[in-house]
Design an enzyme around this catalytic site. Structure first.
Site, PDB file in Angstrom:
ATOM      1  N   GLY A 352       4.855  -0.493  -7.199  1.00  0.00           N
ATOM      2  CA  GLY A 352       4.012   0.059  -6.145  1.00  0.00           C
ATOM      3  C   GLY A 352       4.356  -0.582  -4.817  1.00  0.00           C
ATOM      4  O   GLY A 352       4.889  -1.696  -4.756  1.00  0.00           O
ATOM      5  N   GLY A 355       1.302  -0.791   2.793  1.00  0.00           N
ATOM      6  CA  GLY A 355       1.301  -1.613   3.992  1.00  0.00           C
ATOM      7  C   GLY A 355       1.078  -3.072   3.700  1.00  0.00           C
ATOM      8  O   GLY A 355       1.471  -3.944   4.457  1.00  0.00           O
ATOM      9  N   PHE A 356       0.431  -3.391   2.550  1.00  0.00           N
ATOM     10  CA  PHE A 356       0.152  -4.780   2.201  1.00  0.00           C
ATOM     11  C   PHE A 356       1.381  -5.494   1.678  1.00  0.00           C
ATOM     12  O   PHE A 356       1.461  -6.707   1.697  1.00  0.00           O
ATOM     13  CB  PHE A 356      -0.940  -4.833   1.132  1.00  0.00           C
ATOM     14  CG  PHE A 356      -0.582  -4.041  -0.106  1.00  0.00           C
ATOM     15  CD1 PHE A 356       0.239  -4.573  -1.073  1.00  0.00           C
ATOM     16  CD2 PHE A 356      -1.074  -2.757  -0.275  1.00  0.00           C
ATOM     17  CE1 PHE A 356       0.580  -3.846  -2.195  1.00  0.00           C
ATOM     18  CE2 PHE A 356      -0.749  -2.028  -1.399  1.00  0.00           C
ATOM     19  CZ  PHE A 356       0.083  -2.569  -2.362  1.00  0.00           C
ATOM     20  N   GLY A 357       2.354  -4.767   1.161  1.00  0.00           N
ATOM     21  CA  GLY A 357       3.518  -5.366   0.517  1.00  0.00           C
ATOM     22  C   GLY A 357       3.859  -4.614  -0.755  1.00  0.00           C
ATOM     23  O   GLY A 357       3.594  -3.420  -0.887  1.00  0.00           O
ATOM     24  N   VAL A 359       4.062  -4.395  -5.203  1.00  0.00           N
ATOM     25  CA  VAL A 359       3.463  -4.779  -6.480  1.00  0.00           C
ATOM     26  C   VAL A 359       4.568  -4.781  -7.524  1.00  0.00           C
ATOM     27  O   VAL A 359       5.345  -3.820  -7.632  1.00  0.00           O
ATOM     28  CB  VAL A 359       2.340  -3.813  -6.902  1.00  0.00           C
ATOM     29  CG1 VAL A 359       1.757  -4.230  -8.242  1.00  0.00           C
ATOM     30  CG2 VAL A 359       1.245  -3.766  -5.849  1.00  0.00           C
ATOM     31  N   LYS A 374       0.781  -8.621  -6.979  1.00  0.00           N
ATOM     32  CA  LYS A 374       0.813  -8.047  -5.636  1.00  0.00           C
ATOM     33  C   LYS A 374       1.103  -9.151  -4.630  1.00  0.00           C
ATOM     34  O   LYS A 374       0.396 -10.160  -4.581  1.00  0.00           O
ATOM     35  CB  LYS A 374      -0.508  -7.362  -5.304  1.00  0.00           C
ATOM     36  CG  LYS A 374      -0.498  -6.685  -3.937  1.00  0.00           C
ATOM     37  CD  LYS A 374      -1.709  -5.799  -3.718  1.00  0.00           C
ATOM     38  CE  LYS A 374      -2.948  -6.610  -3.462  1.00  0.00           C
ATOM     39  NZ  LYS A 374      -4.068  -5.770  -3.018  1.00  0.00           N
ATOM     40  N   ASP A 470     -11.964   0.251  -0.708  1.00  0.00           N
ATOM     41  CA  ASP A 470     -10.711   1.018  -0.725  1.00  0.00           C
ATOM     42  C   ASP A 470     -10.628   1.878  -1.986  1.00  0.00           C
ATOM     43  O   ASP A 470      -9.608   1.892  -2.674  1.00  0.00           O
ATOM     44  CB  ASP A 470      -9.513   0.069  -0.636  1.00  0.00           C
ATOM     45  CG  ASP A 470      -8.269   0.768  -0.070  1.00  0.00           C
ATOM     46  OD1 ASP A 470      -8.417   1.855   0.515  1.00  0.00           O
ATOM     47  OD2 ASP A 470      -7.160   0.224  -0.228  1.00  0.00           O
TER      48      ASP A 470
END
Length: 665
Positions: A352, A355-357, A359, A374, A470
């Protein structure tokens, strides 16, 4: 004569009935408050039992091994439960004050034959050729005062060993004091008795190890809490016991009492009745002190080179850890293990990205347990302590429809969150990607009910209120049975019931954000309900909440609301279902999606009401066709609530603060 025969028959029946009872006791558990008459133990090496019942594994002989195993094998049901519980009291009396070695290992092994095992740092369990061999099927929990640079050990540690003396997880010997509210260090070579508890929960696949002085009860917080799947390690018939060794330096290692249970918590030892340790002799003779000191200096010099090389190697896995994180030890993963689990965070392991990075899928080397990792960038230390505290708290969440958050790791500018791995990935792949098969209605409705149940648990049923912030299809993961589980708690915030949450930054994903957030910047349970409404429509319609990269965009909730006003709400259902659905359930989901999307927060149902509607425990009355408050195109906040098909819900006033994570996409 008749009396004699009846007595004889009674004795025979008593004996026959006793045999299975004795066997059951041997196979399930036992307790020894001291060891007398060998106590059904098989001794090996230099181990011996003193007349007062004290079990001595090693003496001051160098490079020797001592073992003591319960002589009956324990039957582990590999198809059912592998849970077990044990606790024992031990002591390490060094050759010279605070100078001795090596360690003691509680061991579960398929055999008691360790003919080719080495002493010294191998603790009488392994050798150079079979160390780290999965065919060993050995689980050991070691207490070791000596650092081994080539094994990654630290001074005074407790470690979990799987088929290898190289611990998969270790921690300094400390215990948590409720009175002082912090961890307190223990010196293994103090010569004082210490109590160690080991508990494995098969349901949670969690191994807890707890250490404390014998003067206090078992602490509430374990020293180590490690996810591990013992079905890959234990066989149906295993032996339990202790293996201990000395090296260049020696210590006398003692076991004062031992309790084990395969079918529940092990019985508590009667610490007051345990056999006493031998009296310590007076001050050492000067010659012995000099001799021992010279040996110690030689050992230090030999070790320095290895330690230097080890430090260089460990630099690769260097982590960021501050003093305040010690209390969260059981929830912290080592970067080294996560690096190994994900094959060095290779791109081939990415499952996955956002925007967070990224997985990554990984397999913990200690247990073959599949995990998802993650990686999140964090360039600020502001608020990190509070954020980690929330991560640890959320690690205690337990619900069948929530992805289990196992823990975290911090390294340089990264925060790594560790979750259970869901083999079928995220729901959005099934809705929008040709890579996955189309979900039929029964599966979709089951996923909707599951996610609703999970959100209800977060909002009302756990010890604190958890705002997910979220909720969306890409954060709903599917297990092997295609059961929906809400995951990704990277943006979640929690607070006590009856108090105010602390949020100021609008986070989440466009299309799922409640309209009031842009004005009030205050997240509530009602904003989670709004996102859940968008999720309901998404699953029922097979469309994203916002479609189209250029104007005019199509807003899903507006389109469904328009179909409803025309009296054709079923026209909004996913065409790929081809009408193969339960009409009443489809109408319920579409209308409930609209109600959850009401422009006024207090007009939305609570998650408790949502679950009641989905479970058929409450009826959803017909929607009023003339309402203009369903959909995002209006901000009318003076609508009349009297026609709503449920009672109004009220929420507490909210205050806000900054969020750690800035991007929830």
């Amino acid at each position: 004569m008749a009396i004699v025969l009846r007595s004889l028959l009674f004795l025979i029946l008593l004996y026959v009935s006793y045999i299975p009872l004795a066997l059951a006791q041997n196979e399930k558990g036992f307790i020894y408050n001291g060891f007398h008459d060998q106590a059904n133990l098989g001794l090996d090496g230099i181990a011996e039992i003193h007349p007062n019942g004290l079990l001595q594994l090693t003496n001051l002989s160098h490079n020797e091994v001592g073992r003591a195993f319960y002589q009956f094998p324990i039957k582990f049901d590999t198809n059912s439960s592998l849970s077990f519980s044990t606790n024992f009291v031990f002591a390490m009396v060094p050759e010279v004050d605070n100078l001795g070695g090596e360690g003691i290992a509680f061991t579960i092994s398929p055999s008691t034959d360790f003919t080719h095992a080495y002493a010294n740092r191998f603790l009488g369990l392994f050798n150079d050729s079979n160390n780290n061999n999965t065919a060993n099927h050995i689980l050991a929990i070691e207490v070791d005062p000596v650092p081994g640079a080539d094994f990654g050990d630290i001074i005074n540690h407790v470690g979990i060993d799987v088929n290898s003396i190289d611990s998969v997880e270790l921690a300094p010997t400390t215990y948590f004091s409720i009175e002082e509210g912090k961890n307190i260090s223990l010196e293994l070579l103090s010569g004082n008795p210490m109590h160690l508890w080991i508990d494995y929960d098969e349901a949670e696949k969690l191994l807890n190890v707890t250490l404390a002085p014998t003067t206090i009860p078992k602490p509430d917080r374990p020293l180590l809490s490690t996810p591990i799947d013992l079905s890959e390690i234990l066989l149906e018939s295993m032996y339990v016991g202790f293996s201990s060794a000395t090296g260049t330096l020696a210590s006398s290692h003692y076991i004062l009492g031992w309790s084990f249970n395969k079918s529940g918590p092990a019985q508590s030892l009667d610490v007051a009745s345990l056999p006493p340790l031998p009296e310590r002799k007076g001050k050492d003779k000067p010659g012995l002190v000099i001799m021992t000191s010279l040996i110690a200096v030689a050992v230090v010099l030999i070790t320095v080179a290895g330690v230097a090389a080890y430090i260089l190697r460990r630099k690769k896995y260097e982590e960021l850890q501050e003093d305040w994180e010690e209390e969260y030890g059981p929830h912290r993963f080592s970067y080294k293990n996560l690096h190994k689990a994900t094959k060095g965070f290779k791109d081939t392991e990415v499952i996955g990205e956002g925007g967070f990075g990224k997985v990554y899928m990984g397999i913990l080397p200690s247990s073959n347990l599949q995990i998802a990792v993650k990686r999140i960038s964090h360039d600020s230390r502001q608020g990190m302590k509070e954020f980690v505290a929330e991560i640890v708290s959320m690690g205690r969440l337990r619900h069948r429809n929530l992805v289990q958050l196992l823990g975290y790791c911090r390294r340089r500018g990264e925060l790594l969150l560790v979750y259970d791995y869901m083999p079928n990935g995220s729901l959005d792949k099934f809705l929008y990607s040709n890579e996955k098969p189309n979900l039929h209605w029964v599966q979709r409705f089951g996923i909707i009910r599951g996610v609703a149940s999970g959100l209800l648990y977060l909002h009302e049923e756990w010890e604190q209120v958890v705002l997910h912030r979220d909720v969306k299809s890409s954060n709903v993961l599917l297990d092997a049975g295609l059961n929906g589980k809400l995951g990704d708690f990277g943006l979640a915030k929690l607070y006590d019931h009856g108090t105010n949450p602390q949020t100021t930054r609008v986070v989440g994903t466009v299309g799922y954000l409640a309209p009031e957030l842009t004005r009030t910047r205050t997240a509530t349970t009602f904003s989670d309900v709004f996102a859940f409404g968008a999720f309901l429509l998404e699953v029922a319609c097979g469309r994203k909440p916002i479609e189209g990269l250029v104007l005019p965009e199509r807003i899903l909730v507006d389109w469904v609301a328009e179909c409803w006003r025309k009296g054709d709400i079923l026209d909004a259902s996913d065409p790929s279902l081809e009408g193969n659905y339960v009409v009443e359930e489809m109408e319920l989901v579409l209308k409930l999606g609209l109600f959850c999307s009401h422009s006024i927060p207090a007009a939305r149902p609570s998650m408790k009401q949502v679950v009641q509607f989905l479970d058929g425990d409450a009826d959803l009355r017909e929607l009023p066709y003339d309402s203009a408050s369903f959909g995002t195109f209006t901000s009318n906040e003076s609508s009349d609530f009297t026609s709503l098909p449920f009672s109004q819900a009220s929420g507490p006033s909210m205050s806000t603060t900054d969020s750690i994570l800035r991007d929830g996409s």
